[in-house]
Design an enzyme around this catalytic site. Structure first.
Site, PDB file in Angstrom:
ATOM      1  N   THR A   1       2.242 -16.507  46.100  1.00 48.09           N
ATOM      2  CA  THR A   1       1.797 -17.187  47.152  1.00 48.09           C
ATOM      3  C   THR A   1       0.461 -18.208  46.671  1.00 48.09           C
ATOM      4  O   THR A   1       0.355 -19.170  46.953  1.00 48.09           O
ATOM      5  CB  THR A   1       1.502 -16.454  48.596  1.00 48.09           C
ATOM      6  OG1 THR A   1       0.269 -15.640  48.034  1.00 48.09           O
ATOM      7  CG2 THR A   1       2.822 -15.846  49.093  1.00 48.09           C
TER       8      THR A   1
ATOM      9  N   TYR B   1     -10.887 -21.222  51.852  1.00 42.81           N
ATOM     10  CA  TYR B   1     -10.266 -20.423  50.624  1.00 42.81           C
ATOM     11  C   TYR B   1     -11.356 -21.131  49.551  1.00 42.81           C
ATOM     12  O   TYR B   1     -11.591 -20.227  48.708  1.00 42.81           O
ATOM     13  CB  TYR B   1      -9.007 -21.092  50.337  1.00 42.81           C
ATOM     14  CG  TYR B   1      -8.080 -19.916  50.663  1.00 42.81           C
ATOM     15  CD1 TYR B   1      -7.735 -19.468  51.807  1.00 42.81           C
ATOM     16  CD2 TYR B   1      -7.487 -19.304  49.768  1.00 42.81           C
ATOM     17  CE1 TYR B   1      -6.860 -18.553  52.000  1.00 42.81           C
ATOM     18  CE2 TYR B   1      -6.640 -17.959  49.638  1.00 42.81           C
ATOM     19  CZ  TYR B   1      -6.352 -17.613  50.986  1.00 42.81           C
ATOM     20  OH  TYR B   1      -5.568 -16.638  51.284  1.00 42.81           O
TER      21      TYR B   1
ATOM     22  N   VAL C   1      -0.847 -21.164  50.748  1.00 39.79           N
ATOM     23  CA  VAL C   1      -0.212 -21.111  52.121  1.00 39.79           C
ATOM     24  C   VAL C   1       1.018 -20.125  52.153  1.00 39.79           C
ATOM     25  O   VAL C   1       2.089 -20.240  51.698  1.00 39.79           O
ATOM     26  CB  VAL C   1       0.532 -22.473  52.293  1.00 39.79           C
ATOM     27  CG1 VAL C   1       1.020 -22.908  53.756  1.00 39.79           C
ATOM     28  CG2 VAL C   1      -0.618 -23.713  52.077  1.00 39.79           C
ATOM     29  N   HIS C   2       0.662 -19.009  52.326  1.00 41.25           N
ATOM     30  CA  HIS C   2       1.494 -17.772  52.034  1.00 41.25           C
ATOM     31  C   HIS C   2       2.724 -17.638  52.854  1.00 41.25           C
ATOM     32  O   HIS C   2       3.825 -17.448  52.190  1.00 41.25           O
ATOM     33  CB  HIS C   2       0.550 -16.394  52.420  1.00 41.25           C
ATOM     34  CG  HIS C   2      -0.679 -16.314  51.877  1.00 41.25           C
ATOM     35  ND1 HIS C   2      -0.994 -15.887  50.683  1.00 41.25           N
ATOM     36  CD2 HIS C   2      -1.940 -16.418  52.306  1.00 41.25           C
ATOM     37  CE1 HIS C   2      -2.581 -15.840  50.467  1.00 41.25           C
ATOM     38  NE2 HIS C   2      -2.834 -16.174  51.462  1.00 41.25           N
ATOM     39  N   ASP C   3       2.525 -17.592  54.189  1.00 37.87           N
ATOM     40  CA  ASP C   3       3.541 -17.189  55.216  1.00 37.87           C
ATOM     41  C   ASP C   3       4.910 -18.136  54.926  1.00 37.87           C
ATOM     42  O   ASP C   3       5.924 -17.355  55.070  1.00 37.87           O
ATOM     43  CB  ASP C   3       3.243 -16.884  56.474  1.00 37.87           C
ATOM     44  CG  ASP C   3       2.147 -15.936  56.423  1.00 37.87           C
ATOM     45  OD1 ASP C   3       1.468 -15.933  57.480  1.00 37.87           O
ATOM     46  OD2 ASP C   3       2.051 -15.121  55.680  1.00 37.87           O
TER      47      ASP C   3
END
Ligand code: RIB
Ligand code: CA
Length: 323
Positions: free
Chosen positions: A202, A237, A249-251
């Site tokens: 991620t 961030y 933008v992990h999810d």
């Protein structure tokens, strides 16, 4: 495939549309995951969990996102605290609302229910082959697996965002796992198909100014609001990380692991959750040893993403709901 080998998925680009339940704690990146899931999956339901913000806020934020997308996907709220750990949130990243940084409307509806675990179990018993896609603390998923012993045989698998070979909430632990290590341990031990989008992949997927500009260039209120959210998310961030050009933008990567597998490289690994370590509680211990003693893999670990192509998926999904 030989154990330990990395591979680029060879699934055809147009892999069949997966049916999913997205379990989330919106959360700026959760909000983007909802957009991608709404466009590229049969989004059977959204369940919410306390994490980035308290449950009342994460549920409110999920409802706002369904309004902005014009979808009536059922939203069921779930656990307002971890199994054992105390409730802890991430206002320092997402703001007190969990979705700070944009002039969001009030939700037009309430949740469809307040028992996410029951919704997950009953839905997966009625319709087999659903993917569970948790992108927050794993409390709801663990409770569902513990409550219904047949669940693991009814779902297609679990594709989660969490963990990694390094942490963000501590040197060892990523927030989703750190928030509820006992729940995470139950999920990683469940025995069925498991995909993991951890920080190693991620952090390759950053909302840089050029990428946010692609969102800003889209017409309509949705794109404007999402660009504002991404600017806020990236600002927090950038103040907290020395080496990033924008928010990770992990999810959405946990969703795209199912909808766009061709964009990822995976490694099959054994992953176990540390629940007792004074300094390592919440760590995902990934067995990278090239030794015959290594434990059989229980997880497809995403190791690389084609970031530009993946962000174009997000831009196209936002454009789809902006027309
Ligand atoms: O560590 C990143 C994860 O924690 C993401 O899911 C983010 O939304 C937060 O929940
Ligand atoms: Ca999340």
């Amino acid at each position: 495939m030989l154990y330990g080998m990395s591979s680029t998925n060879t699934s055809p680009p147009n892999a069949s549309t997966p049916s999913i339940i997205l379990d989330c704690d919106p959360g700026h990146d959760d909000a983007i995951a909802i957009v991608v899931a709404a466009q590229h999956t049969n989004l059977v339901g959204i369940t919410t969990v306390a994490g980035n913000a308290p449950l009342t806020m994460t549920t409110r934020n999920a409802l706002i996102m369904t309004d902005l997308l014009g979808i009536d996907t059922p939203v069921h709220s779930g656990a307002d605290r971890p199994l054992v750990a105390p409730p802890r949130h991430a206002g320092y990243v997402h703001g007190e609302s969990g979705l700070d940084g944009a002039d969001l409307p009030e939700p037009t509806r309430g949740a469809n229910g307040d028992n996410a675990v029951e919704f997950i179990i009953e839905t997966c018993r009625t319709t087999e082959g659903i993917w569970l896609v948790p992108v927050g603390p794993l409390t709801n998923i663990a409770l569902a697996l513990r409550t219904a012993s047949d669940l693991k045989d009814r779902i297609a698998g679990i594709s989660l965002m969490g963990g990694g070979s390094f942490g963000n909430r501590s040197a060892a632990a990523e927030f989703n796992i750190w928030a509820d290590p006992e729940a995470a341990a139950m999920v990683y031990e469940y025995g069925g198909p498991l995909k993991m989008a951890g920080l190693d992949v991620t952090h390759q997927f950053q909302a840089t100014p050029d990428r946010i500009a692609k969102v800003s260039a889209l017409p309509g209120r949705l794109a404007e609001l999402l660009a504002d959210l991404l600017h806020f998310f990236s600002a927090t961030y950038m103040t907290r990380h020395d080496d990033m050009g924008g928010a990770a933008v992990h999810d959405p990567l946990a969703v795209m692991a199912l909808t766009h597998p061709e964009l990822f490289t995976i490694a099959q690994r054994h992953v176990v959750i540390e629940t007792a370590g004074e300094h390592t509680r919440g760590m995902t211990l990934i067995d990278e040893r090239a030794l015959i003693e290594r434990r059989p893999p229980n997880c497809d670990v995403l190791t690389h993403v084609e970031a530009d192509a993946a962000f174009d998926v997000i831009v196209a999904a936002i454009a789809h709901f902006s027309n």
